[in-house]
Design an enzyme around this catalytic site. Structure first.
Site, PDB file in Angstrom:
ATOM      1  N   ASN A  13       0.579  -0.940  -0.162  1.00  0.00           N
ATOM      2  CA  ASN A  13       0.070  -0.065  -0.184  1.00  0.00           C
ATOM      3  C   ASN A  13       1.013   1.360   0.100  1.00  0.00           C
ATOM      4  OD1 ASN A  13      -2.043   2.397   0.190  1.00  0.00           O
ATOM      5  ND2 ASN A  13      -2.176   1.173   2.678  1.00  0.00           N
TER       6      ASN A  13
ATOM      7  N   LYS B 296       0.242   3.884  -0.638  1.00  0.00           N
ATOM      8  CA  LYS B 296      -0.370   5.362   0.554  1.00  0.00           C
ATOM      9  C   LYS B 296      -0.519   6.460  -1.020  1.00  0.00           C
ATOM     10  CE  LYS B 296      -0.636   3.636   4.683  1.00  0.00           C
ATOM     11  NZ  LYS B 296      -0.105   3.492   5.800  1.00  0.00           N
TER      12      LYS B 296
ATOM     13  N   HIS C 177      -9.508   1.087   5.362  1.00  0.00           N
ATOM     14  CA  HIS C 177      -8.552   1.297   5.492  1.00  0.00           C
ATOM     15  C   HIS C 177      -8.608   2.479   7.326  1.00  0.00           C
ATOM     16  CE1 HIS C 177      -4.404   2.786   6.277  1.00  0.00           C
ATOM     17  NE2 HIS C 177      -3.572   1.328   6.083  1.00  0.00           N
TER      18      HIS C 177
ATOM     19  N   GLU D 191      -6.561   5.262   7.792  1.00  0.00           N
ATOM     20  CA  GLU D 191      -6.634   6.296   7.584  1.00  0.00           C
ATOM     21  C   GLU D 191      -8.218   7.216   6.857  1.00  0.00           C
ATOM     22  OE1 GLU D 191      -2.986   5.512   5.455  1.00  0.00           O
ATOM     23  OE2 GLU D 191      -1.862   5.119   7.133  1.00  0.00           O
TER      24      GLU D 191
ATOM     25  N   GLU E 149      -4.830  -4.372  10.641  1.00  0.00           N
ATOM     26  CA  GLU E 149      -4.123  -3.168  11.138  1.00  0.00           C
ATOM     27  C   GLU E 149      -4.089  -2.835  11.858  1.00  0.00           C
ATOM     28  OE1 GLU E 149      -1.804  -2.396   7.027  1.00  0.00           O
ATOM     29  OE2 GLU E 149      -3.706  -1.175   7.510  1.00  0.00           O
TER      30      GLU E 149
ATOM     31  N   GLY F 296       2.205   2.823  10.825  1.00  0.00           N
ATOM     32  CA  GLY F 296       3.802   3.660  10.788  1.00  0.00           C
ATOM     33  C   GLY F 296       4.089   4.528  12.144  1.00  0.00           C
TER      34      GLY F 296
ATOM     35  N   SER G 103       3.896  -1.495  10.777  1.00  0.00           N
ATOM     36  CA  SER G 103       5.664  -1.642  10.767  1.00  0.00           C
ATOM     37  C   SER G 103       5.750  -3.306   9.999  1.00  0.00           C
ATOM     38  CB  SER G 103       4.929  -1.427  12.163  1.00  0.00           C
ATOM     39  OG  SER G 103       5.178   0.168  12.185  1.00  0.00           O
TER      40      SER G 103
HETATM   41  P1  13P Z   1       3.367   0.265   7.920  1.00  0.00           P
HETATM   42  O1  13P Z   1       3.435  -0.289   6.846  1.00  0.00           O
HETATM   43  O2  13P Z   1       4.026   1.963   6.951  1.00  0.00           O
HETATM   44  O3  13P Z   1       3.201   0.421   8.971  1.00  0.00           O
HETATM   45  O4  13P Z   1       1.396   0.607   6.846  1.00  0.00           O
HETATM   46  C1  13P Z   1       0.984   0.054   7.436  1.00  0.00           C
HETATM   47  C2  13P Z   1      -0.285   0.548   6.261  1.00  0.00           C
HETATM   48  O5  13P Z   1      -0.839   1.048   6.739  1.00  0.00           O
HETATM   49  C3  13P Z   1      -0.756  -0.508   5.814  1.00  0.00           C
HETATM   50  O6  13P Z   1      -2.095  -0.232   4.875  1.00  0.00           O
END
Ligand code: 13P
Length: 256
Positions: free
Chosen positions: A9, A11, A96, A98, A168, A174, A214
């Site tokens: 992903n 982003k 997600h 976010e 997640e 992150g 992560s």
């Molecule tokens: P990170 O791997 O940067 O923690 O992000 C995870 C994520 O949100 C994947 O959709």
């Protein structure tokens, strides 16, 4: 029996030329890796170029990070399922954290997207996960069950095996804080139990559940060796092709 699935992903990262150069390297690096499904979900702007490079036939599939459930119309800034299908997009990330937190997406809207994706031959990668406060209050199982019930209302049982669920934990995204393999396994086993309630145990056993938060080359192997962890949804560590390749290979070593 469940084929592992590792998804990137990206982003809001990577221009078209950066995406092109990533895929150039990545295709070479994973050319000999079999037995694992790889998905790249770039920003919309890179989908045409990646669909040209990756096409519909290789072991790398394309995913989208979002779409709108309506087929067309006055939805400024949005993208429809048929626009994605035309570019050989197979998967779409839905729910997600976010999008839930920053863009205010509700379980009901997420449910509409799951149903619309399935009606348009896009496979949902449905994200669920608890916040730190919810985990500290011991509510993670209830939160996961609530998100699954909300997102999967009215989904026919025959659609379940094609979905991917991504667990997640919001506190691990992150932040560099990964769930321990034991914490992740427990959440995945619980997720599978809820999926069995919503369908049946045999169907739930076919559904792939990814871990996200992560994931790095150094922790991928341990996470992926847990019995209910069937893949990873990778953010930061998927932006560099060598590091994403190492995560994909961790999964293959584990498969034997
Ligand atoms: P990170 O791997 O940067 O923690 O992000 C995870 C994520 O949100 C994947 O959709």
């Amino acid at each position: 029996m469940r084929k592992k699935i590792i998804a990137a992903n990206w982003k809001m990262n990577m221009t078209v030329s950066e995406a092109e150069s990533f895929v150039d390297d990545f295709q070479r690096e994973v050319a000999d890796i079999t037995g694992v499904e790889i998905v790249i979900a770039p920003p919309f702007t890179s989908l045409p170029k990646l669909s040209e490079l990756v096409g519909d036939s290789q072991n790398i599939r394309l995913g989208a990070q979002n779409f709108h459930p309506e087929p067309s119309g006055a939805f400024t800034g949005e993208i429809s399922a048929s626009m994605l299908r035309e570019l050989f997009v197979r998967y779409v990330i839905i729910g997600h954290s976010e999008r839930r937190q920053i863009f205010g997406e509700s379980d009901a809207f997420i449910n509409q997207k799951v149903l619309a994706a399935q009606a348009n031959e896009l496979k949902p990668i449905l994200c669920i996960g608890e916040t730190l406060a919810e985990r500290e209050a011991g509510r993670e199982k209830e939160i996961l069950a609530g998100q699954l019930h909300g997102a999967l209302a009215n989904v026919p049982v025959e659609e379940f095996p094609d979905m991917v669920i991504a667990y997640e934990p919001v506190w691990a995204i992150g932040t560099g804080k990964t769930a321990t393999a034991a914490q992740a396994q427990e959440a995945h086993a619980h997720t599978r139990e809820v999926l069995a309630e919503l369908s049946n145990p045999e169907t739930a056993n076919k559904i792939r559940i990814q871990y996200g938060g992560s994931v790095k080359p150094d922790n991928a192997k341990e996470l992926l060796s847990q019995p209910d962890i069937d893949g990873a949804l990778v953010g930061g560590a998927s932006l560099e092709s060598r590091s994403f390749t190492r995560i994909v290979s961790a999964c293959c070593e584990d498969n034997g």
